[in-house]
Design a protein around this motif. Structure first.
Motif, PDB file in Angstrom:
ATOM      1  N   ILE A 270      -7.581  -3.693  -3.499  1.00  0.00           N
ATOM      2  CA  ILE A 270      -6.860  -2.424  -3.312  1.00  0.00           C
ATOM      3  C   ILE A 270      -7.352  -1.360  -4.288  1.00  0.00           C
ATOM      4  O   ILE A 270      -7.521  -0.190  -3.922  1.00  0.00           O
ATOM      5  N   SER A 301       0.196  -5.876  -3.347  1.00  0.00           N
ATOM      6  CA  SER A 301      -1.218  -5.768  -2.966  1.00  0.00           C
ATOM      7  C   SER A 301      -1.627  -6.843  -1.974  1.00  0.00           C
ATOM      8  O   SER A 301      -2.525  -6.640  -1.160  1.00  0.00           O
ATOM      9  N   LEU A 304      -0.805  -5.682   1.490  1.00  0.00           N
ATOM     10  CA  LEU A 304      -1.644  -4.536   1.861  1.00  0.00           C
ATOM     11  C   LEU A 304      -3.103  -4.919   2.125  1.00  0.00           C
ATOM     12  O   LEU A 304      -3.815  -4.219   2.852  1.00  0.00           O
ATOM     13  N   SER A 305      -3.553  -6.039   1.554  1.00  0.00           N
ATOM     14  CA  SER A 305      -4.983  -6.355   1.560  1.00  0.00           C
ATOM     15  C   SER A 305      -5.589  -6.580   2.949  1.00  0.00           C
ATOM     16  O   SER A 305      -6.707  -6.096   3.199  1.00  0.00           O
ATOM     17  N   LYS A 308      -6.280  -3.279   4.402  1.00  0.00           N
ATOM     18  CA  LYS A 308      -7.396  -2.659   3.692  1.00  0.00           C
ATOM     19  C   LYS A 308      -8.727  -3.205   4.205  1.00  0.00           C
ATOM     20  O   LYS A 308      -9.688  -2.453   4.426  1.00  0.00           O
ATOM     21  N   SER A 311      -9.428  -1.607   7.465  1.00  0.00           N
ATOM     22  CA  SER A 311      -9.794  -0.192   7.331  1.00  0.00           C
ATOM     23  C   SER A 311     -11.212  -0.019   6.801  1.00  0.00           C
ATOM     24  O   SER A 311     -11.878   0.968   7.095  1.00  0.00           O
ATOM     25  N   LEU A 312     -11.677  -1.002   6.031  1.00  0.00           N
ATOM     26  CA  LEU A 312     -13.049  -0.983   5.505  1.00  0.00           C
ATOM     27  C   LEU A 312     -14.052  -1.522   6.524  1.00  0.00           C
ATOM     28  O   LEU A 312     -15.248  -1.610   6.232  1.00  0.00           O
ATOM     29  N   GLY A 357       0.056  -0.697   7.866  1.00  0.00           N
ATOM     30  CA  GLY A 357      -0.310  -1.147   6.525  1.00  0.00           C
ATOM     31  C   GLY A 357       0.538  -0.563   5.429  1.00  0.00           C
ATOM     32  O   GLY A 357       0.061  -0.380   4.299  1.00  0.00           O
TER      33      GLY A 357
END
Length: 375
Positions: A270, A301, A304-305, A308, A311-312, A357
């Motif tokens: 994150i 976190s 959320l990971s 993430k 999104s990456l 997210g």
């Protein structure tokens, strides 16, 4: 039996949209099967995902000692932490308790008190014990072996955070850390570190006996911060199942080659990098070296990971979610019971109102089919 309808379910094989499932005696049943049931709950199009499994987290230390030298009662600290876990979507948590040569928060006595409290009290989150044994903690070694004999430990990692006097960088980092946990002067810290150097020699001999106990009682073993080929080879010889925070790509590759699960901290992902300058979770994920994420020092976190990761554009949410559910379950040998939404597994799941997210998308948390959190 309870039937949940009008929901989108994330299974090991992907999403099942606009479907239903049942729970009975704390387990999943009849996933995506149209059966009759008198007790029905409508999830109104919400998303149902496997509960999060965190096999390495020590944020509870801040509940116990919010400031250096300030110690709060164990009972209230653990109950506070229990609530934090649920709000982050964590349904199975391994209390990563440091069994250290330090006094106070990371002492053997504190570890003992925590184990006794956690194993004798009914907490909302499924709570297990991960002992992070420091090599230089050599006193009362038989007590540690007894914990294993008594079945109080579910995961064991071997740590060596005692800096060598010639390693200025690690020495300063350790000093900074101990100042956050204890009230000691610079001189006291230096004398303390110097007095412990010979204990590592004794501790290395004890480790071999400790590992044999772990194998005898089927306790999965983890290495910690491996930073050289020599240390990785030692981990392989010891039968390590999990490599916590391999320090560079070369070490992570060696672990993966030996089918050892690699674990990285979700805050690392994150934040965009390691706070100690080691291999970043993003860089590891890009080249297929990241198996599992853990909360490390920040519970939210972990939730959320996976978003993430998506999104990456490293992988989709369905696969990324396994890194906080199914894969950690596999690493500790519990995937026959938890880690995914599947008939006969423990009914641990989250109910989200969106897949944006955001932490506030968590509306309900269930463990063994029981609603433990409603927001």
């Amino acid at each position: 039996m309870i039937k949940y309808i009008n929901c989108n379910i994330l299974t090991e094989n992907g999403w099942i949209e606009n479907s239903s499932f049942c729970t009975k005696n704390g387990k999943f049943l009849n996933i995506d099967k149209d059966i009759e049931c008198d007790n029905v709950i409508d999830f109104k199009g919400h998303y149902v995902l496997p509960g999060i499994i965190d096999i390495h987290g020590d944020s509870f230390e801040r509940c116990m000692t919010p400031r250096p030298g300030v110690h709060l009662p164990l009972k209230s600290a653990i109950y506070e932490n229990d609530n934090y876990l649920l709000t982050a979507g964590i349904t199975t948590f391994f209390y990563s308790i440091t069994d250290s040569f330090e006094g106070g928060l990371r002492s053997r006595q504190n570890a003992k008190e925590m184990i006794e409290f956690i194993t004798s009290n009914e907490l909302k989150c499924r709570s297990l014990i991960h002992i992070r044994h420091e090599v230089a903690n050599t006193k009362n070694f038989e007590e540690l072996l007894q914990w294993i004999k008594d079945g109080k430990i579910e995961l064991l990692s071997i740590n060596d955070h005692l800096p060598r006097l010639e390693d200025a960088k690690k020495l300063q980092r350790y000093k900074n850390g101990i100042k956050r946990r204890m009230v000691m002067s610079e001189e006291e810290i230096e004398n303390f570190i110097d007095s412990l150097q010979d204990e590592r020699i004794v501790g290395e001999k004890q480790i071999e006996q400790l590992i044999s106990y772990a194998k005898k009682y089927n306790i999965p073993l983890a290495s910690h911060d491996d930073d050289s080929e020599e240390k990785v080879n030692t981990s392989i010889q010891r039968g390590v199942k999990i490599a916590e925070f391999p320090m560079d790509k070369e070490c992570a590759k060696l672990h993966k080659k030996s089918d050892i699960f690699t674990l990285f901290g979700a805050p690392n992902l994150i934040r965009g990098g390691s706070h100690v300058g080691a291999l970043g979770a993003f860089d590891a994920a890009k080249v297929g070296l990241l198996d599992i994420l853990c909360s490390d020092y920040h519970y939210p976190s972990l939730f959320l990971s996976p978003f993430k990761i998506e999104s990456l554009e490293l992988e989709n949410l369905e696969q990324a979610w396994k890194r906080i559910s199914l894969f950690p379950a596999k690493a500790v040998g519990m995937d026959n019971k938890i880690g995914s939404i599947k008939d006969e597994k423990e009914a641990d799941f989250l109910v989200l109102d969106s897949l944006q997210g955001e932490l506030n998308s968590i509306k309900k948390v269930y463990i063994q089919g029981e609603e433990r959190l409603k927001l």
